[in-house]
Design a protein around this motif. Sequence first.
Motif, short mmCIF file in Angstrom:
data_model
loop_
_atom_site.label_atom_id
_atom_site.label_comp_id
_atom_site.label_asym_id
_atom_site.label_seq_id
_atom_site.Cartn_x
_atom_site.Cartn_y
_atom_site.Cartn_z
N VAL A 148 -6.13 8.20 -4.19
CA VAL A 148 -6.02 9.56 -4.44
C VAL A 148 -7.36 10.26 -4.01
N ARG A 149 -7.13 11.50 -4.06
CA ARG A 149 -8.13 12.42 -3.58
C ARG A 149 -8.12 13.77 -4.36
N ASN A 150 -9.44 14.26 -4.65
CA ASN A 150 -9.51 15.47 -5.21
C ASN A 150 -8.78 16.70 -4.44
N ASP A 186 -18.84 22.27 -4.45
CA ASP A 186 -19.39 22.60 -3.17
C ASP A 186 -20.08 21.26 -2.66
N ARG A 187 -19.55 20.65 -1.64
CA ARG A 187 -20.16 19.48 -1.09
C ARG A 187 -19.43 19.38 0.44
N PRO A 188 -19.97 18.81 1.07
CA PRO A 188 -19.34 18.47 2.60
C PRO A 188 -18.06 17.75 2.36
N VAL A 189 -17.27 18.19 3.13
CA VAL A 189 -15.89 17.75 3.05
C VAL A 189 -15.72 16.59 4.04
N GLN A 190 -15.02 15.37 3.74
CA GLN A 190 -14.70 14.32 4.45
C GLN A 190 -13.36 14.41 5.15
N LEU A 191 -13.23 14.39 6.21
CA LEU A 191 -11.95 14.92 6.91
C LEU A 191 -11.63 13.48 7.40
N PHE A 192 -10.43 13.18 6.66
CA PHE A 192 -9.71 11.69 7.17
C PHE A 192 -8.48 12.14 7.86
N PHE A 213 0.79 -1.39 -0.08
CA PHE A 213 0.37 -0.04 0.09
C PHE A 213 0.82 1.28 0.12
N VAL A 214 0.90 2.00 -1.14
CA VAL A 214 1.36 3.32 -0.95
C VAL A 214 0.41 4.27 -0.30
N HIS A 215 0.85 4.56 0.89
CA HIS A 215 -0.26 5.63 1.78
C HIS A 215 0.33 7.02 1.41
N ILE A 216 -0.60 7.64 0.58
CA ILE A 216 -0.58 9.24 0.42
C ILE A 216 -1.40 9.96 1.65
N PRO A 217 -0.92 10.84 2.25
CA PRO A 217 -1.51 11.57 3.51
C PRO A 217 -2.93 12.07 3.17
N LYS A 218 -3.85 11.89 3.78
CA LYS A 218 -5.24 12.81 3.73
C LYS A 218 -5.82 12.19 2.69
N THR A 219 -5.94 10.55 2.55
CA THR A 219 -6.77 10.20 1.55
C THR A 219 -7.55 9.08 1.84
N GLY A 220 -7.61 8.69 3.12
CA GLY A 220 -8.29 7.69 3.69
C GLY A 220 -7.47 6.31 4.13
N VAL A 272 -8.39 21.21 2.47
CA VAL A 272 -9.37 21.81 3.40
C VAL A 272 -9.13 20.51 4.42
N SER A 273 -9.25 19.32 3.72
CA SER A 273 -9.17 18.07 4.83
C SER A 273 -7.79 18.38 5.81
#
Length: 221
Positions: free
Chosen positions: A66-68, A213-219, A22-29, A74-75
């Motif tokens: 990966v993540r937007n 514009d949508r709720p932000v998922q904070l991992f 697993f390549v763990h990129i911060p703030k992606t889950g 923001v997360s």
Amino acid sequence: MSTHWKKDDVVAVSPFMSDIGFVHIPKTGGVSVKRWFKAIGQPLPETFNFPKQNTMPDADWWFTIVRNPYDRMVSWYEWSNLNAQAQKYWISNGRYPDEETEGRLAKVELAEKLYHKGFDTWLKEYVTVESYLYDPQASWFDQVDLICKTENLHTDFTIVKEKLGQSLELRKYNWTKKQHKVSEYYSNWSWGFVYETYKVDFEKFKYPKTHFDRPVQLFGS
């Protein structure tokens, strides 16, 4: 669908299946993923900076998330403050050796200061706290077998579950109870800055340049 783990959900993993990395990129889950693997008793070689580190853990099949970038920044901003509070608690309770305390406390105080200056200032200066802040997600890996997206993680992660013969649901960790809208954080400057800084991510992973514009998922990580 329930996300509570039950003993009957876990399938014993045979040794030949322990070659998933697993390549763990911060703030992606990634925290959710690592805890899922721990729950099934599955070894999970991981790396925080492939291919920049000299040696790789032993694994034949690699995946990442990966993540937007708009959402991810923001997360990360909100997480930086939550993490600072946690670090202060751990420091005050003697979690770290005395020789580390002063340096850690200075870093925590800087993180808090930048957070309270607002999102734009944080984007400009938080790199002094986390040096890899401006590294595009695409720079964290070369070739992997599967790229999941945070936005579709439960669906994308099905491929990993099927590979291991598991039915255990992926639980969400480190989400805040408070929901925020992305547009409440961004100025015209920060929209442009995030796009230009992580342009390769928008293009490679096909994220839209347009504002959303949508709720932000904070991992947590």
